[in-house]
Structures are given as C-alpha cells and as structure tokens.
Design a protein around this motif. Structure first.
Motif, PDB file in Angstrom:
ATOM      1  N   PRO A 290       0.790  -1.242   0.000  1.00 62.15           N
ATOM      2  CA  PRO A 290       0.000   0.000   0.000  1.00 62.15           C
ATOM      3  C   PRO A 290       0.824   1.295   0.000  1.00 62.15           C
ATOM      4  O   PRO A 290       0.262   2.374  -0.123  1.00 62.15           O
ATOM      5  CB  PRO A 290      -0.798  -0.089   1.310  1.00 62.15           C
ATOM      6  N   LYS A 291       2.137   1.195   0.123  1.00 65.31           N
ATOM      7  CA  LYS A 291       2.961   2.399   0.284  1.00 65.31           C
ATOM      8  C   LYS A 291       3.253   3.081  -1.053  1.00 65.31           C
ATOM      9  O   LYS A 291       3.509   2.438  -2.066  1.00 65.31           O
ATOM     10  CB  LYS A 291       4.283   2.062   0.980  1.00 65.31           C
ATOM     11  N   LYS A 292       3.220   4.415  -1.010  1.00 63.58           N
ATOM     12  CA  LYS A 292       3.532   5.240  -2.186  1.00 63.58           C
ATOM     13  C   LYS A 292       4.837   6.001  -2.016  1.00 63.58           C
ATOM     14  O   LYS A 292       5.443   6.407  -2.997  1.00 63.58           O
ATOM     15  CB  LYS A 292       2.425   6.271  -2.433  1.00 63.58           C
ATOM     16  N   LEU A 293       5.224   6.233  -0.758  1.00 64.28           N
ATOM     17  CA  LEU A 293       6.436   6.997  -0.472  1.00 64.28           C
ATOM     18  C   LEU A 293       7.291   6.248   0.531  1.00 64.28           C
ATOM     19  O   LEU A 293       6.801   5.809   1.567  1.00 64.28           O
ATOM     20  CB  LEU A 293       6.080   8.371   0.108  1.00 64.28           C
ATOM     21  N   LEU A 294       8.570   6.136   0.215  1.00 59.17           N
ATOM     22  CA  LEU A 294       9.567   5.591   1.134  1.00 59.17           C
ATOM     23  C   LEU A 294      10.538   6.711   1.468  1.00 59.17           C
ATOM     24  O   LEU A 294      11.107   7.333   0.572  1.00 59.17           O
ATOM     25  CB  LEU A 294      10.322   4.419   0.482  1.00 59.17           C
ATOM     26  N   VAL A 295      10.706   6.982   2.756  1.00 61.51           N
ATOM     27  CA  VAL A 295      11.671   7.973   3.224  1.00 61.51           C
ATOM     28  C   VAL A 295      12.781   7.225   3.940  1.00 61.51           C
ATOM     29  O   VAL A 295      12.530   6.486   4.884  1.00 61.51           O
ATOM     30  CB  VAL A 295      11.030   8.994   4.200  1.00 61.51           C
ATOM     31  N   LEU A 296      14.002   7.396   3.468  1.00 63.17           N
ATOM     32  CA  LEU A 296      15.174   6.793   4.105  1.00 63.17           C
ATOM     33  C   LEU A 296      15.857   7.892   4.915  1.00 63.17           C
ATOM     34  O   LEU A 296      16.593   8.706   4.375  1.00 63.17           O
ATOM     35  CB  LEU A 296      16.115   6.206   3.055  1.00 63.17           C
ATOM     36  N   GLU A 297      15.568   7.925   6.218  1.00 62.81           N
ATOM     37  CA  GLU A 297      16.090   8.949   7.114  1.00 62.81           C
ATOM     38  C   GLU A 297      17.549   8.657   7.444  1.00 62.81           C
ATOM     39  O   GLU A 297      17.910   7.507   7.686  1.00 62.81           O
ATOM     40  CB  GLU A 297      15.245   8.993   8.393  1.00 62.81           C
ATOM     41  N   GLU A 298      18.366   9.707   7.465  1.00 62.11           N
ATOM     42  CA  GLU A 298      19.807   9.568   7.726  1.00 62.11           C
ATOM     43  C   GLU A 298      20.391   8.452   6.857  1.00 62.11           C
ATOM     44  O   GLU A 298      21.027   7.529   7.338  1.00 62.11           O
ATOM     45  CB  GLU A 298      20.068   9.315   9.214  1.00 62.11           C
ATOM     46  N   VAL A 299      20.149   8.563   5.568  1.00 61.55           N
ATOM     47  CA  VAL A 299      20.547   7.511   4.627  1.00 61.55           C
ATOM     48  C   VAL A 299      22.049   7.248   4.650  1.00 61.55           C
ATOM     49  O   VAL A 299      22.491   6.133   4.394  1.00 61.55           O
ATOM     50  CB  VAL A 299      20.050   7.838   3.198  1.00 61.55           C
ATOM     51  N   SER A 300      22.850   8.248   5.020  1.00 63.91           N
ATOM     52  CA  SER A 300      24.299   8.031   5.081  1.00 63.91           C
ATOM     53  C   SER A 300      24.678   7.044   6.192  1.00 63.91           C
ATOM     54  O   SER A 300      25.777   6.498   6.182  1.00 63.91           O
ATOM     55  CB  SER A 300      25.032   9.355   5.296  1.00 63.91           C
ATOM     56  N   MET A 301      23.776   6.804   7.122  1.00 63.93           N
ATOM     57  CA  MET A 301      24.028   5.868   8.217  1.00 63.93           C
ATOM     58  C   MET A 301      23.544   4.453   7.894  1.00 63.93           C
ATOM     59  O   MET A 301      23.769   3.525   8.659  1.00 63.93           O
ATOM     60  CB  MET A 301      23.339   6.358   9.498  1.00 63.93           C
ATOM     61  N   ILE A 302      22.847   4.292   6.775  1.00 58.33           N
ATOM     62  CA  ILE A 302      22.368   2.969   6.363  1.00 58.33           C
ATOM     63  C   ILE A 302      23.487   2.315   5.556  1.00 58.33           C
ATOM     64  O   ILE A 302      23.858   2.805   4.498  1.00 58.33           O
ATOM     65  CB  ILE A 302      21.067   3.072   5.542  1.00 58.33           C
ATOM     66  N   SER A 303      24.009   1.224   6.070  1.00 56.22           N
ATOM     67  CA  SER A 303      25.139   0.557   5.409  1.00 56.22           C
ATOM     68  C   SER A 303      24.712   0.004   4.053  1.00 56.22           C
ATOM     69  O   SER A 303      23.517  -0.233   3.816  1.00 56.22           O
ATOM     70  CB  SER A 303      25.646  -0.590   6.284  1.00 56.22           C
ATOM     71  N   PRO A 304      25.669  -0.238   3.156  1.00 56.36           N
ATOM     72  CA  PRO A 304      25.327  -0.838   1.864  1.00 56.36           C
ATOM     73  C   PRO A 304      24.592  -2.171   2.008  1.00 56.36           C
ATOM     74  O   PRO A 304      23.672  -2.452   1.248  1.00 56.36           O
ATOM     75  CB  PRO A 304      26.686  -1.011   1.176  1.00 56.36           C
ATOM     76  N   ALA A 305      24.967  -2.975   2.999  1.00 55.47           N
ATOM     77  CA  ALA A 305      24.299  -4.264   3.197  1.00 55.47           C
ATOM     78  C   ALA A 305      22.831  -4.067   3.591  1.00 55.47           C
ATOM     79  O   ALA A 305      21.949  -4.770   3.097  1.00 55.47           O
ATOM     80  CB  ALA A 305      25.031  -5.077   4.253  1.00 55.47           C
ATOM     81  N   LEU A 306      22.571  -3.096   4.479  1.00 55.50           N
ATOM     82  CA  LEU A 306      21.179  -2.828   4.870  1.00 55.50           C
ATOM     83  C   LEU A 306      20.389  -2.203   3.726  1.00 55.50           C
ATOM     84  O   LEU A 306      19.212  -2.495   3.539  1.00 55.50           O
ATOM     85  CB  LEU A 306      21.130  -1.911   6.091  1.00 55.50           C
ATOM     86  N   TYR A 307      21.032  -1.343   2.958  1.00 55.19           N
ATOM     87  CA  TYR A 307      20.373  -0.732   1.802  1.00 55.19           C
ATOM     88  C   TYR A 307      19.973  -1.825   0.803  1.00 55.19           C
ATOM     89  O   TYR A 307      18.849  -1.842   0.298  1.00 55.19           O
ATOM     90  CB  TYR A 307      21.309   0.289   1.155  1.00 55.19           C
ATOM     91  N   ASN A 308      20.875  -2.759   0.551  1.00 50.13           N
ATOM     92  CA  ASN A 308      20.564  -3.881  -0.341  1.00 50.13           C
ATOM     93  C   ASN A 308      19.438  -4.729   0.238  1.00 50.13           C
ATOM     94  O   ASN A 308      18.558  -5.185  -0.490  1.00 50.13           O
ATOM     95  CB  ASN A 308      21.797  -4.750  -0.586  1.00 50.13           C
ATOM     96  N   MET A 309      19.453  -4.947   1.561  1.00 47.36           N
ATOM     97  CA  MET A 309      18.390  -5.717   2.201  1.00 47.36           C
ATOM     98  C   MET A 309      17.037  -5.073   1.917  1.00 47.36           C
ATOM     99  O   MET A 309      16.070  -5.752   1.575  1.00 47.36           O
ATOM    100  CB  MET A 309      18.615  -5.807   3.710  1.00 47.36           C
ATOM    101  N   LEU A 310      16.960  -3.752   2.051  1.00 54.24           N
ATOM    102  CA  LEU A 310      15.705  -3.059   1.789  1.00 54.24           C
ATOM    103  C   LEU A 310      15.287  -3.217   0.323  1.00 54.24           C
ATOM    104  O   LEU A 310      14.130  -3.533   0.026  1.00 54.24           O
ATOM    105  CB  LEU A 310      15.833  -1.577   2.140  1.00 54.24           C
TER     106      LEU A 310
END
Length: 194
Positions: free
Chosen positions: A133-153
């Motif tokens: 149902p989501k239309k918008l994803l906000v990645l807060e403090e994206v610089s703190m999200i590691s590449p592995a977690l970003y890939n997981m998402l």
C-alpha cells in the motif's frame, strides 16, 4: 494553531519537485498506465543539521502524500519512514507517521544479509501487506544505512511488491524504475558530512 514558517529557496525547489512527482504518479494511476511504463522518482534531500530537511518532510511531504494517495487501510499511512537506528526513528516520527528500523521495514531479524538467505518465505504475505500500500519511502539519515542494509531493503521490497507491481525478474530489484519494488516516490534524507 500552526505558526507560519518562511521556506528557503532550496526548500521551495524540493517541494516543487516532489509536488511534480506526485502529479506524475497520480496521473499514471488514474490513467491505468501499464506498470512497466509507470514513472518513479527518487530524491536526495541533503542539508546540515538545522537546515529544515526533516521538518519539511514531516510537516509538508508526509501529510501531502497521504492526502493525494489516501491510505488503503483507515488509520494507516501511504508513507513508510525507515532509519538505521531507533534514535533516528524517534527524531523523524510524528504522531501520525512512525518511523521504523531497516530490519522492521523488511520484516527481518538480524541475520546474514546475503540475498539467498533473505528470501521472505513464510513472511511473504506479511511483507506484501506491509509494503504494497505504500507510495512513499523515506530513508532517514541515509548516510548511516550501510550498503548491506540498503541492499536488504531493495531486495525485500522487491519480494514484497513484485506481484502487485509486476516486476518479472529478480535482476531488476536495483534498477531505476523498479528499485524498492517499483516504489513510486523515494526520498533519501541526510547529511553526508555529518
């Protein structure tokens, strides 16, 4: 009663761009545009602490997206805010919009982040209910999200949204237009110089 705030030129430019993106996404939905031709928009909103980037998302973007794209379930939101830590989630959360951790958004526990070990399995239905149902994803403090977690998402959103949003091949889960399971609006929010 809310106090009027003056927006900076950069804030106005961001809001103008996000409003245009909302119009395009709404037009695609209303016209029944085939999924593979639907437009998606990814924004990078950067600024130092106190620049108003979080406030502009909290006070204008989130309510506007919920107004333009009414949530499918009453009491829910058409927006999902994701953070790498609980402290960051508390900073951006509002009464209506509660941020969650990356693992919570992906319905995962801490485990190996290799793609073959992140298949949703028995959580597929729950992932679909949470993410479709989501239309918008906000990645807060994206610089703190590691590449592995970003890939997981990216990977888990692909699995949670692939049927409804017609993403035929797994290799497309990172590509422009199909990233995050063809999420139409994505805002990367943060300060890379922090």
């Amino acid at each position: 009663k809310k106090k009027a705030k003056k927006l900076s030129k950069d804030q106005v430019l961001f809001l103008s761009g996000s409003a245009h993106a909302c119009n395009q996404v709404c037009e695609d939905e209303q016209n029944g545009t085939p999924m593979e031709k639907r437009r998606s928009f990814s924004f990078l909103l950067m600024g130092q602490g106190g620049s108003g980037k979080t406030a502009i998302v909290q006070e204008i973007v989130l309510p506007a997206v919920d107004f333009i794209f009414p949530p499918e379930d009453p009491g829910q939101s058409s927006c999902l805010i994701v953070c790498s830590s609980w402290a960051q989630a508390q900073n951006i959360s509002t009464l209506r919009h509660k941020a969650v951790s990356c693992h919570n958004a992906a319905l995962m526990r801490v485990q190996s982040l290799r793609n073959r070990e992140m298949l949703p399995g028995e959580k597929k239905s729950a992932l679909e209910r949470k993410l479709c149902p989501k239309k918008l994803l906000v990645l807060e403090e994206v610089s703190m999200i590691s590449p592995a977690l970003y890939n997981m998402l990216l990977y888990r959103f692909y699995h949670g949204r692939k049927e409804r949003f017609e993403i035929s091949q797994e290799r497309l889960y990172t590509k422009t237009g199909t990233a995050f399971g063809r999420m139409p609006l994505v805002i990367h929010l943060g300060d890379f110089l922090q």
